[in-house]
Design an enzyme around this catalytic site. Structure first.
Site, PDB file in Angstrom:
ATOM      1  N   LYS A 177      -0.849  -3.491   1.472  1.00  0.00           N
ATOM      2  CA  LYS A 177       0.151  -4.039   0.542  1.00  0.00           C
ATOM      3  C   LYS A 177       1.568  -3.930   1.084  1.00  0.00           C
ATOM      4  CE  LYS A 177      -0.437  -5.783  -2.434  1.00  0.00           C
ATOM      5  NZ  LYS A 177      -0.479  -7.272  -2.388  1.00  0.00           N
ATOM      6  N   ASP A 183      -6.310  -3.518   3.869  1.00  0.00           N
ATOM      7  CA  ASP A 183      -6.952  -4.830   3.641  1.00  0.00           C
ATOM      8  C   ASP A 183      -7.610  -5.346   4.907  1.00  0.00           C
ATOM      9  OD1 ASP A 183      -4.667  -4.588   1.520  1.00  0.00           O
ATOM     10  OD2 ASP A 183      -6.226  -5.923   0.741  1.00  0.00           O
TER      11      ASP A 183
HETATM   12  O1  MRU Z   1      -2.921  -7.840  -3.467  1.00  0.00           O
HETATM   13  P1  MRU Z   1      -3.931  -6.771  -3.747  1.00  0.00           P
HETATM   14  O2  MRU Z   1      -3.669  -6.037  -5.028  1.00  0.00           O
HETATM   15  O3  MRU Z   1      -5.338  -7.305  -3.645  1.00  0.00           O
HETATM   16  O4  MRU Z   1      -3.748  -5.723  -2.572  1.00  0.00           O
HETATM   17  C1  MRU Z   1      -4.575  -4.583  -2.535  1.00  0.00           C
HETATM   18  C2  MRU Z   1      -4.158  -3.600  -1.529  1.00  0.00           C
HETATM   19  O5  MRU Z   1      -3.284  -3.834  -0.734  1.00  0.00           O
HETATM   20  C3  MRU Z   1      -4.948  -2.313  -1.455  1.00  0.00           C
HETATM   21  O6  MRU Z   1      -4.131  -1.285  -0.990  1.00  0.00           O
HETATM   22  C4  MRU Z   1      -6.106  -2.520  -0.484  1.00  0.00           C
HETATM   23  O7  MRU Z   1      -6.958  -3.533  -0.910  1.00  0.00           O
HETATM   24  C5  MRU Z   1      -6.849  -1.288  -0.164  1.00  0.00           C
HETATM   25  S1  MRU Z   1      -7.933  -0.627  -1.412  1.00  0.00           S
HETATM   26  C6  MRU Z   1      -9.490  -1.373  -1.189  1.00  0.00           C
END
Ligand code: MRU
Length: 357
Positions: free
Chosen positions: A257, A246
């Protein structure tokens, strides 16, 4: 906003746009229901990002760019100054939805830069240009993911059993995916790859989304609970790990995540390579290390409940950080669209970011 159903067989994107209407698959309902919601208003797009109709770092950037265009389209202003004031308000509202994934701010900065660079244009022309800019951001995201796939596929050996966490696939992007894009590219190159998908509590992106999209593509996938990864590693049942990101700080620390850090520590203990796949737009060179990355805290109900069912006693204290930081020292390599950074990640990222300009 209206809801429709769609079962198209062409390459999957969770975000579609045509004739002034944005359509996004409601990721909260997958895998049970495939419902597409339609958007024409920037406030509704902001709400969709906040409530995770659309989620995943680059997917929310793409959605925000369309949201900015909708906001711009509705601005009533005669001159640049009047337009700019209102456009900044639109972008601020979209930016206030989720704090961790930098792609959201990257996309909004890009549309703002477009407006700033065209301050001699009429308001009508700025609006036309912003629609094109949003379409370009969406298209570039898919191209970038395919380039990442090509760069990352050689890291995955034929026959590899690959652990992934969360959903870093087509659903998290404009299409194809980051970490799952690398897996897709390896499969397309003829390699036999078996994916082990962490469930990813508390908003089970792995169980609901990664399992759904890999199964749909016919890529072998086995679902595990998050606390099973160490056991499988200790038995030699995982050959490498690959996740998305992210936000990545200049030194290579990775926000992804919640639970990603745990996987990386386990991988180190078992001598298993731990890869991250992310576009340059995820690298935040303004932050020296991961301690500066804002971590979203989400509501208690995601932890105390499973769907509608309450798991924990009423009134229990809860923490729910949605992301964690994996230190650069635990990351074997970072795959980008410009190439792969390994070893000294800080130097590698600087070089790749320089090429991307
Ligand atoms: O909370 P989310 O579902 O938006 O988190 C998404 C993630 O952590 C993904 O692993 C991350 O965005 C990488 S993929 C573009």
């Amino acid at each position: 906003m209206t809801a429709t159903c769609n079962s198209s067989a062409r390459e999957f994107s969770p975000i579609e746009y045509s004739d002034g209407v944005l359509r996004m698959i409601d990721q909260r309902l997958l895998p049970g229901e495939e419902v597409w919601l339609e958007y024409t208003d920037f406030r509704a797009v902001a709400e969709a990002i906040r409530t995770m109709v659309v989620r995943g770092a680059t997917a929310i950037g793409v959605a925000a760019a369309y949201g900015a265009w909708f906001g711009a389209r509705d601005i009533e202003a005669e001159d640049f100054a009047g337009f700019w004031t209102k456009f900044e308000e639109v972008c601020d509202l979209l930016a206030a939805t989720r704090p961790t994934a930098v792609n959201l701010f990257w996309a909004l900065e890009r549309v703002k830069s477009f407006v700033r660079a065209n301050d001699n244009q009429s308001v009508v022309n700025l609006k036309i240009g912003l629609e094109y800019e949003a379409i370009a951001i969406a298209a570039e995201d898919i191209r970038t993911n395919r380039a990442m796939g090509k760069n990352g596929a050689p890291l995955l050996p034929d026959g590899a059993r690959v652990l992934t966490h969360c959903n870093a696939g087509a659903l998290a992007t404009g299409g194809y995916g980051t970490a799952l894009g690398v897996i897709r590219a390896a499969v397309a190159a003829g390699k036999k790859i078996a994916v082990i998908a962490d469930e990813t509590r508390p908003w089970p992106q792995g169980a609901r989304l990664t399992a759904w999209e890999l199964q749909r593509d016919g890529i072998p996938v086995t679902l595990i609970c998050d606390n099973m990864a160490g056991y499988l590693m200790s038995r030699g049942e995982i050959d490498c790990c690959i996740v998305g990101a992210d936000r990545i700080a200049a030194n290579g620390d990775v926000a992804n995540k919640i639970g990603t850090y745990t996987v990386a520590v386990l991988a180190k203990e078992h001598g298993i390579p731990f890869y991250v796949a992310a576009p340059l737009s995820t690298i935040d060179m303004s932050l020296p290390d991961g301690s500066h990355i804002p971590i979203e805290e989400r509501g208690a109900a995601e932890v105390t409940h499973s769907g509608d069912r309450q798991l924990a006693p009423e009134g229990i204290a809860v923490r729910n950080p949605a992301f964690d930081i994996t230190p650069a020292r635990l990351v074997t390599a970072i795959v980008t669209e410009q190439g792969v950074a390994k070893g000294d990640l800080a130097a590698g990222l600087r070089a790749l970011a320089g090429q991307g300009r």
